[in-house]
Write a protein that holds these residues in place. Sequence first.
Motif, PDB file in Angstrom:
ATOM      1  N   LYS B   7       3.883  28.703 -10.196  1.00 46.20           N
ATOM      2  CA  LYS B   7       4.987  28.391  -8.845  1.00 46.20           C
ATOM      3  C   LYS B   7       6.266  28.827  -9.653  1.00 46.20           C
ATOM      4  N   GLU B   8       7.182  29.769  -8.616  1.00 43.61           N
ATOM      5  CA  GLU B   8       8.068  30.456  -9.356  1.00 43.61           C
ATOM      6  C   GLU B   8       9.281  30.273  -7.986  1.00 43.61           C
ATOM      7  N   LYS B   9      10.393  30.032  -8.368  1.00 45.05           N
ATOM      8  CA  LYS B   9      11.365  30.102  -7.279  1.00 45.05           C
ATOM      9  C   LYS B   9      12.197  31.590  -7.113  1.00 45.05           C
ATOM     10  N   LEU B  10      11.997  31.940  -5.901  1.00 47.89           N
ATOM     11  CA  LEU B  10      12.410  33.328  -5.704  1.00 47.89           C
ATOM     12  C   LEU B  10      13.815  33.319  -5.209  1.00 47.89           C
ATOM     13  N   ALA B  11      14.342  32.555  -4.515  1.00 50.87           N
ATOM     14  CA  ALA B  11      15.734  32.410  -4.242  1.00 50.87           C
ATOM     15  C   ALA B  11      15.970  30.848  -3.603  1.00 50.87           C
ATOM     16  N   GLU B  12      17.013  30.273  -3.162  1.00 52.60           N
ATOM     17  CA  GLU B  12      17.520  29.116  -2.945  1.00 52.60           C
ATOM     18  C   GLU B  12      16.364  28.730  -1.629  1.00 52.60           C
ATOM     19  N   GLY B  13      15.409  27.947  -1.662  1.00 52.31           N
ATOM     20  CA  GLY B  13      14.398  27.451  -0.563  1.00 52.31           C
ATOM     21  C   GLY B  13      13.074  28.365  -0.682  1.00 52.31           C
ATOM     22  N   VAL B  14      13.010  29.306  -1.501  1.00 54.32           N
ATOM     23  CA  VAL B  14      12.038  30.350  -1.127  1.00 54.32           C
ATOM     24  C   VAL B  14      11.126  30.279  -2.356  1.00 54.32           C
ATOM     25  N   ILE B  45      -0.439  25.158   8.616  1.00 58.92           N
ATOM     26  CA  ILE B  45       0.512  26.448   8.751  1.00 58.92           C
ATOM     27  C   ILE B  45      -0.323  27.679   8.344  1.00 58.92           C
ATOM     28  N   PRO B  46       0.261  28.851   9.113  1.00 57.14           N
ATOM     29  CA  PRO B  46      -0.264  30.227   8.474  1.00 57.14           C
ATOM     30  C   PRO B  46       0.963  30.507   7.640  1.00 57.14           C
ATOM     31  N   LEU B  47       0.306  31.238   6.581  1.00 56.52           N
ATOM     32  CA  LEU B  47       1.127  31.891   5.876  1.00 56.52           C
ATOM     33  C   LEU B  47       0.398  33.251   5.399  1.00 56.52           C
ATOM     34  N   THR B  48       1.110  34.255   5.298  1.00 54.81           N
ATOM     35  CA  THR B  48       0.780  35.682   5.297  1.00 54.81           C
ATOM     36  C   THR B  48       0.537  35.751   3.535  1.00 54.81           C
ATOM     37  N   ILE B  49      -0.599  36.738   3.481  1.00 56.81           N
ATOM     38  CA  ILE B  49      -1.072  36.919   2.072  1.00 56.81           C
ATOM     39  C   ILE B  49       0.161  37.795   1.560  1.00 56.81           C
ATOM     40  N   ALA B  50       0.731  37.547   0.445  1.00 56.70           N
ATOM     41  CA  ALA B  50       1.726  38.204  -0.138  1.00 56.70           C
ATOM     42  C   ALA B  50       1.213  39.299  -1.003  1.00 56.70           C
ATOM     43  N   ASP B  51       0.069  38.826  -1.909  1.00 52.24           N
ATOM     44  CA  ASP B  51      -0.459  39.702  -2.987  1.00 52.24           C
ATOM     45  C   ASP B  51      -2.026  39.290  -3.162  1.00 52.24           C
ATOM     46  N   LEU B  59      -4.398  34.992  -5.577  1.00 54.97           N
ATOM     47  CA  LEU B  59      -4.103  34.982  -4.146  1.00 54.97           C
ATOM     48  C   LEU B  59      -2.621  34.513  -4.194  1.00 54.97           C
ATOM     49  N   THR B  60      -1.549  35.365  -3.882  1.00 51.72           N
ATOM     50  CA  THR B  60      -0.241  34.806  -3.727  1.00 51.72           C
ATOM     51  C   THR B  60       0.274  34.634  -2.333  1.00 51.72           C
ATOM     52  N   VAL B  61       1.038  33.625  -1.936  1.00 47.34           N
ATOM     53  CA  VAL B  61       1.715  33.201  -0.842  1.00 47.34           C
ATOM     54  C   VAL B  61       3.150  33.098  -1.150  1.00 47.34           C
ATOM     55  N   ILE B  62       3.890  33.023  -0.104  1.00 50.17           N
ATOM     56  CA  ILE B  62       5.413  32.856  -0.305  1.00 50.17           C
ATOM     57  C   ILE B  62       5.703  32.131   0.571  1.00 50.17           C
ATOM     58  N   TYR B  63       6.483  30.861   0.635  1.00 49.05           N
ATOM     59  CA  TYR B  63       6.943  30.138   1.775  1.00 49.05           C
ATOM     60  C   TYR B  63       8.714  29.886   1.640  1.00 49.05           C
ATOM     61  N   GLN B  64       9.001  29.430   2.635  1.00 47.56           N
ATOM     62  CA  GLN B  64      10.448  29.236   2.577  1.00 47.56           C
ATOM     63  C   GLN B  64      10.395  27.715   3.146  1.00 47.56           C
ATOM     64  N   LEU B 108      12.627  36.064   4.430  1.00 45.73           N
ATOM     65  CA  LEU B 108      11.319  35.961   4.215  1.00 45.73           C
ATOM     66  C   LEU B 108      10.355  36.963   4.562  1.00 45.73           C
ATOM     67  N   GLY B 109      10.524  37.629   5.598  1.00 43.95           N
ATOM     68  CA  GLY B 109       9.632  38.409   6.095  1.00 43.95           C
ATOM     69  C   GLY B 109       9.623  39.798   5.073  1.00 43.95           C
ATOM     70  N   CYS B 110      10.460  39.998   4.021  1.00 47.01           N
ATOM     71  CA  CYS B 110      10.360  40.687   2.952  1.00 47.01           C
ATOM     72  C   CYS B 110       9.159  40.428   2.063  1.00 47.01           C
ATOM     73  N   ALA B 111       8.632  39.218   1.998  1.00 52.27           N
ATOM     74  CA  ALA B 111       7.469  38.911   1.428  1.00 52.27           C
ATOM     75  C   ALA B 111       6.157  39.382   2.054  1.00 52.27           C
ATOM     76  N   ILE B 112       6.295  39.617   3.390  1.00 55.92           N
ATOM     77  CA  ILE B 112       5.050  40.239   3.975  1.00 55.92           C
ATOM     78  C   ILE B 112       5.392  41.933   4.162  1.00 55.92           C
ATOM     79  N   ALA B 113       6.693  42.239   3.998  1.00 55.06           N
ATOM     80  CA  ALA B 113       6.641  43.732   4.497  1.00 55.06           C
ATOM     81  C   ALA B 113       6.510  44.383   3.063  1.00 55.06           C
ATOM     82  N   TYR B 114       6.807  43.656   1.840  1.00 54.81           N
ATOM     83  CA  TYR B 114       6.555  44.385   0.676  1.00 54.81           C
ATOM     84  C   TYR B 114       5.376  44.814   0.168  1.00 54.81           C
ATOM     85  N   PRO B 115       4.347  43.797   0.449  1.00 55.34           N
ATOM     86  CA  PRO B 115       2.793  44.433   0.153  1.00 55.34           C
ATOM     87  C   PRO B 115       2.549  45.538   0.898  1.00 55.34           C
TER      88      PRO B 115
END
Lengths: 472, 284
Positions: B7-14, B45-51, B59-64, B108-115
């Motif tokens: 578990k890793e904090k990417l930014a405030e709340g993300v 809730i649906p979360l896009t697969i980030a990696d 499996l990696t997911v990113i949430y806000q 947060l869309g970057c988490a989905i756009a990046y892959p």
Amino acid sequence: MANMQKNKTPMREQLPEVRNKNWEEVACGYTPEEAMNEAARCLGCKDPLCRKGCPVSVRIPEFLSLVTKGEFAEAYRVIRSTNSLPAISGRVCPQETQCEGKCVRGLKGEPVAIGRLERFCADYAMAEGEASTCSGSCTSCTGCTASSDKIKVAVVGSGPAGLSCAGDLAARGYAVTVFEALHKAGGVLVYGIPEFRLPKDIVAKEIRSLEDQGVEIQTDMVIGKILSVDELFTLGYQAVFIASGAGLPKFMGIEGENANGVYSANEFLTRINLMKAYREDYGTPIRKGKAVAVVGGGNVAMDAARSAKRLGAEHVYIIYRRGEKEMPARREEIHHAKEEGIEFLLLTNPTKINTDETGNVSSITCIRMALGEPDASGRRSPIAVEGSEYDLTVDTVIIAMGTAPNPLIRMTTPGLETDKRGCFVTSDGTTTTREGVFAGGDAVTGAATVILAMGAGRDAAEKIDQYIKSKQ
Amino acid sequence: MIKIIKKEKLAEGVTRLVLNAPLIAQKAMAGQFVILRPTEKGERIPLTIADYHRERGELTVIYQTVGRTTAELDTLGEGDSILNVAGPLGKASELEGMKKVAVIGGGLGCAIAYPQAKALHEKGADVDMIAGFRSRELIILEDEMRACAKLTIMTDDGSYGQKGLVTDALKEKILRGVSYDTVIAIGPPIMMKYVSLLTKEYGIRTIVSMNPIMIDGTGMCGGCRLTVDGKTKFACVDGPDFDGHLVDFDELMRRNATYRSDEQEQMKRFHECNLFKGIRQGEV
């Protein structure tokens, strides 16, 4: 000598004005005395028509005679030998068109209350802790002792068809794994039928009794996505039974259908039943409409309407394009809905859903209908009365116009044919166009009833057993 | 039960979670999502697969953290398990044949756009990535994005990168004569709407990714329906990717707001109840 009382022994029910504000079961069930009194109304016909009317051929006169004598546990075992889920079918079967519809006592008075008695026996067995054993009287049983060399069979879907097939296969000595897409087993029994008609702890107990019998259930497994049907075979399953139901909601295609406040009955009922949106301690949001229109005339429409009422709606309307006689819902559901204050707008069809400036539903435009000549289904087809449109003020619309089979499996299984409605094509109601793949329930017939699905599951277990034996 | 490995904090709340989910990792493709339910009383809730990493079964997911369910999810830490995770769901993105692509991520869309940018880069495409954030503190995945694309960062307040919107950066590139065969836009509906309006002017094919309200993710509830080219589609089975020039974004934004007041109420209740309990979910 049979009890010649003309009418069914009444079953206590919660009062309409009380129950339309709570989620407790409407019908309270028989006491042992009431059950014995009612069962004694059976004439014990030599050629019992009731049994012919039952999709899973419950030995009705036999179990009724045991109830008359107060041998309830034994009566339960007779039922359970052909019916994997009696506490459920006793509550939700359309008995009036099946067993009870054929009962000779119905010619002069009311038929024997077979459904109520089936429910009584199942509830009795559950309360006494007798339910979680195997029926003991299944002649084909190869023994319920666990063994690692059992032949593996996969069942896709844990609704009534899947559960009944799994139960029968386990009794025949197979190692059965049931794959369920949602987080909880039960299919339509948990996401569709409300608590007040079928308590969820009853469903959970029936499922636990199958698990005790050796059936393994894996949730969160969307077959067609995480595993294909072909991959199930490579994992060692010798046969696959597809009981994925008819879960895809149909919409009407009228203007405004995507407005805020328009639900499919599936979404509305899933939020309430599976996700417990009516309970404060759950996080599931739901719109608690003040005036709710439910479009459709089946059991699902009644369930949605009665649920909306319990969420606190002042007005709940059933909008149905034909007359009451033509409604596909069980008579008892229509009767209960009326008692609870649901308003029926018959011979009425919606043409447009209107919204306010924020995109929320503000009213529904309806047109009046008249009945014309009988159509292909034998029911008189409704014709719009020109110029009769009017607006009905509502803030929520629930579409209960039926469902179609989910396409995920058909899209990912080459060689598995479906018809133009998306239903699996079978040669005998069960055997599909792919070797070793069987299907049943709503996935084959389109949306139907719990008991027909259970009957299909039972037939499939028989066919799968024959298929596997023929290969050995 | 699916275990949280990292578990890793990417930014405030993300937050980024790496999950031990070998079966899902085996099948996951860029663009697909999972449905997740952290606790018994939580929502799905649906979360896009980030990696994903097939060999390691990760499996990696990113949430806000925005609502009650993500707040509940956020109470779980490394070694804890998420009650339910189902997937992979939805159709995989079709990235074949693209040569010169602008991948645009909003927040947060970057988490989905990046892959997607990464997958395109690996397929040999020339990728420009435009990432938009409200401000410097909210920037996520900068190094990752820079590794697979020519990155332009835009911030609303100008605290990092260039000041302005992602559409400003895209328009500037187009006017400079960069010729894209495809634009992929993933982020808030309002951003995807304006990117699509811009690319329509220039006739550039545009793909957007939907993340609407849904329950089951298998086509059962119809809650995720949207209008594409005048027809009703279900984001969960027909998408989540759609042609941006055909999506009715205004309807989508209205539908996404359906439960906004409930969400605020639920958040309030969640915080109050945690305040009183003073312990994490699952530790009772």
